[in-house]
Design a protein around this motif. Structure first.
Motif, PDB file in Angstrom:
ATOM      1  N   GLY A   1      -9.904  73.402  58.130  1.00  0.00           N
ATOM      2  CA  GLY A   1      -8.567  73.882  58.395  1.00  0.00           C
ATOM      3  C   GLY A   1      -8.183  73.820  59.845  1.00  0.00           C
ATOM      4  N   TRP A   2      -6.931  74.111  60.072  1.00  0.00           N
ATOM      5  CA  TRP A   2      -6.369  74.189  61.410  1.00  0.00           C
ATOM      6  C   TRP A   2      -5.900  75.620  61.653  1.00  0.00           C
ATOM      7  CZ3 TRP A   2      -6.497  70.456  65.047  1.00  0.00           C
ATOM      8  CH2 TRP A   2      -6.795  69.162  64.621  1.00  0.00           C
ATOM      9  N   TYR A   3      -6.218  76.101  62.837  1.00  0.00           N
ATOM     10  CA  TYR A   3      -5.790  77.413  63.300  1.00  0.00           C
ATOM     11  C   TYR A   3      -5.133  77.226  64.653  1.00  0.00           C
ATOM     12  CZ  TYR A   3      -8.700  79.447  59.649  1.00  0.00           C
ATOM     13  OH  TYR A   3      -9.238  79.801  58.434  1.00  0.00           O
ATOM     14  N   ARG A   4      -4.370  78.208  65.078  1.00  0.00           N
ATOM     15  CA  ARG A   4      -3.750  78.116  66.391  1.00  0.00           C
ATOM     16  C   ARG A   4      -3.748  79.468  67.076  1.00  0.00           C
ATOM     17  NH1 ARG A   4       2.569  76.923  64.613  1.00  0.00           N
ATOM     18  NH2 ARG A   4       3.042  79.005  63.795  1.00  0.00           N
ATOM     19  N   GLN A   5      -3.704  79.410  68.387  1.00  0.00           N
ATOM     20  CA  GLN A   5      -3.656  80.630  69.185  1.00  0.00           C
ATOM     21  C   GLN A   5      -2.665  80.437  70.311  1.00  0.00           C
ATOM     22  OE1 GLN A   5      -7.456  82.063  70.594  1.00  0.00           O
ATOM     23  NE2 GLN A   5      -6.643  84.117  70.856  1.00  0.00           N
ATOM     24  N   ALA A   6      -1.613  81.229  70.275  1.00  0.00           N
ATOM     25  CA  ALA A   6      -0.605  81.211  71.330  1.00  0.00           C
ATOM     26  C   ALA A   6      -0.999  82.223  72.401  1.00  0.00           C
ATOM     27  CB  ALA A   6       0.756  81.551  70.749  1.00  0.00           C
ATOM     28  N   PRO A   7      -0.491  82.058  73.619  1.00  0.00           N
ATOM     29  CA  PRO A   7      -0.834  82.993  74.704  1.00  0.00           C
ATOM     30  C   PRO A   7      -0.526  84.439  74.317  1.00  0.00           C
ATOM     31  CG  PRO A   7       0.294  81.092  75.578  1.00  0.00           C
ATOM     32  CD  PRO A   7       0.358  80.970  74.091  1.00  0.00           C
ATOM     33  N   GLY A   8      -1.488  85.311  74.497  1.00  0.00           N
ATOM     34  CA  GLY A   8      -1.294  86.723  74.216  1.00  0.00           C
ATOM     35  C   GLY A   8      -1.312  87.093  72.747  1.00  0.00           C
ATOM     36  N   LYS A   9      -1.621  86.139  71.884  1.00  0.00           N
ATOM     37  CA  LYS A   9      -1.626  86.402  70.453  1.00  0.00           C
ATOM     38  C   LYS A   9      -2.993  86.103  69.857  1.00  0.00           C
ATOM     39  CE  LYS A   9       3.287  85.600  69.624  1.00  0.00           C
ATOM     40  NZ  LYS A   9       4.282  84.891  68.771  1.00  0.00           N
ATOM     41  N   GLN A  10      -3.221  86.627  68.668  1.00  0.00           N
ATOM     42  CA  GLN A  10      -4.469  86.365  67.971  1.00  0.00           C
ATOM     43  C   GLN A  10      -4.436  84.982  67.333  1.00  0.00           C
ATOM     44  OE1 GLN A  10      -5.016  89.645  65.182  1.00  0.00           O
ATOM     45  NE2 GLN A  10      -6.288  90.715  66.672  1.00  0.00           N
ATOM     46  N   ARG A  11      -5.625  84.441  67.119  1.00  0.00           N
ATOM     47  CA  ARG A  11      -5.722  83.163  66.432  1.00  0.00           C
ATOM     48  C   ARG A  11      -5.267  83.354  64.983  1.00  0.00           C
ATOM     49  NH1 ARG A  11     -11.041  79.579  67.408  1.00  0.00           N
ATOM     50  NH2 ARG A  11     -10.412  80.241  69.515  1.00  0.00           N
ATOM     51  N   GLU A  12      -4.488  82.390  64.495  1.00  0.00           N
ATOM     52  CA  GLU A  12      -3.952  82.510  63.151  1.00  0.00           C
ATOM     53  C   GLU A  12      -4.148  81.211  62.369  1.00  0.00           C
ATOM     54  OE1 GLU A  12       0.268  83.205  63.289  1.00  0.00           O
ATOM     55  OE2 GLU A  12       0.698  81.278  64.227  1.00  0.00           O
ATOM     56  N   LEU A  13      -4.234  81.365  61.057  1.00  0.00           N
ATOM     57  CA  LEU A  13      -4.369  80.216  60.179  1.00  0.00           C
ATOM     58  C   LEU A  13      -3.076  79.429  60.144  1.00  0.00           C
ATOM     59  CD1 LEU A  13      -5.978  80.098  56.683  1.00  0.00           C
ATOM     60  CD2 LEU A  13      -3.632  79.325  56.960  1.00  0.00           C
ATOM     61  N   VAL A  14      -3.222  78.101  60.174  1.00  0.00           N
ATOM     62  CA  VAL A  14      -2.067  77.218  60.037  1.00  0.00           C
ATOM     63  C   VAL A  14      -2.108  76.530  58.674  1.00  0.00           C
ATOM     64  CG1 VAL A  14      -0.882  75.192  60.956  1.00  0.00           C
ATOM     65  CG2 VAL A  14      -1.934  76.848  62.528  1.00  0.00           C
ATOM     66  N   ALA A  15      -3.224  75.859  58.386  1.00  0.00           N
ATOM     67  CA  ALA A  15      -3.347  75.125  57.128  1.00  0.00           C
ATOM     68  C   ALA A  15      -4.816  74.880  56.833  1.00  0.00           C
ATOM     69  CB  ALA A  15      -2.605  73.791  57.208  1.00  0.00           C
ATOM     70  N   THR A  16      -5.144  74.829  55.551  1.00  0.00           N
ATOM     71  CA  THR A  16      -6.504  74.526  55.137  1.00  0.00           C
ATOM     72  C   THR A  16      -6.488  73.534  53.981  1.00  0.00           C
ATOM     73  OG1 THR A  16      -6.607  76.371  53.567  1.00  0.00           O
ATOM     74  CG2 THR A  16      -7.395  76.804  55.808  1.00  0.00           C
ATOM     75  N   ILE A  17      -7.621  72.862  53.819  1.00  0.00           N
ATOM     76  CA  ILE A  17      -7.818  71.974  52.688  1.00  0.00           C
ATOM     77  C   ILE A  17      -9.252  72.166  52.213  1.00  0.00           C
ATOM     78  CG2 ILE A  17      -8.383  70.008  54.205  1.00  0.00           C
ATOM     79  CD1 ILE A  17      -7.033  68.206  52.035  1.00  0.00           C
ATOM     80  N   ASN A  18      -9.433  72.394  50.915  1.00  0.00           N
ATOM     81  CA  ASN A  18     -10.798  72.634  50.454  1.00  0.00           C
ATOM     82  C   ASN A  18     -11.426  71.351  49.926  1.00  0.00           C
ATOM     83  OD1 ASN A  18      -9.897  72.256  47.830  1.00  0.00           O
ATOM     84  ND2 ASN A  18     -10.134  74.387  47.217  1.00  0.00           N
ATOM     85  N   VAL A  19     -12.676  71.457  49.505  1.00  0.00           N
ATOM     86  CA  VAL A  19     -13.404  70.261  49.110  1.00  0.00           C
ATOM     87  C   VAL A  19     -12.725  69.563  47.925  1.00  0.00           C
ATOM     88  CG1 VAL A  19     -14.972  71.511  47.568  1.00  0.00           C
ATOM     89  CG2 VAL A  19     -15.726  69.367  48.650  1.00  0.00           C
ATOM     90  N   GLY A  20     -11.987  70.317  47.118  1.00  0.00           N
ATOM     91  CA  GLY A  20     -11.286  69.733  45.986  1.00  0.00           C
ATOM     92  C   GLY A  20      -9.929  69.160  46.327  1.00  0.00           C
TER      93      GLY A  20
END
Length: 115
Positions: free
Chosen positions: A35-54
């Protein structure tokens, strides 16, 4: 040791697009989920998108309809296509891979949306 290398970040104007790449050091189908996560200045890291093995994908509400996660096993790569970008999308974007209970992270790539 699993290695993940991100690239593709940069500076783009609002409304523009970027495509981020995450190249893994091993077969991406070894991972339960990537998956992809992102972290903006002063903010917590957050989920953006994921893809599983299926191949099932999941997106944060804030990016649905604008971002697409997809992969290519032969290239050991997961991409994040980001369209209709806004300044709120400015962040360091990280790739994550999970095998059972272990998580691996890339070093991150900066995406800046600004006029």
């Amino acid at each position: 040791q699993v290695q993940l290398v991100e690239s593709g970040g940069g500076l783009v104007q609002p409304g523009g697009s970027l495509r981020l790449s995450c190249v893994a050091s091993e077969n991406i189908f070894n991972f339960n989920i990537m998956g992809w996560y992102r972290q903006a200045p002063g903010k917590q890291r957050e989920l953006v998108a994921t893809i599983n093995v299926g191949g099932i994908t999941n997106y944060a509400d804030s990016v649905k309809g604008r971002f697409t996660i997809y992969r290519d096993g032969a290239e050991k790569t997961v991409w994040l296509q980001m369209n209709s970008l806004s300044p709120d999308d400015t962040a360091v974007y990280y790739c994550k891979a999970q095998i059972l209970q272990r998580n691996y992270w890339g070093q991150g790539t900066q995406a800046t949306v600004s006029s």
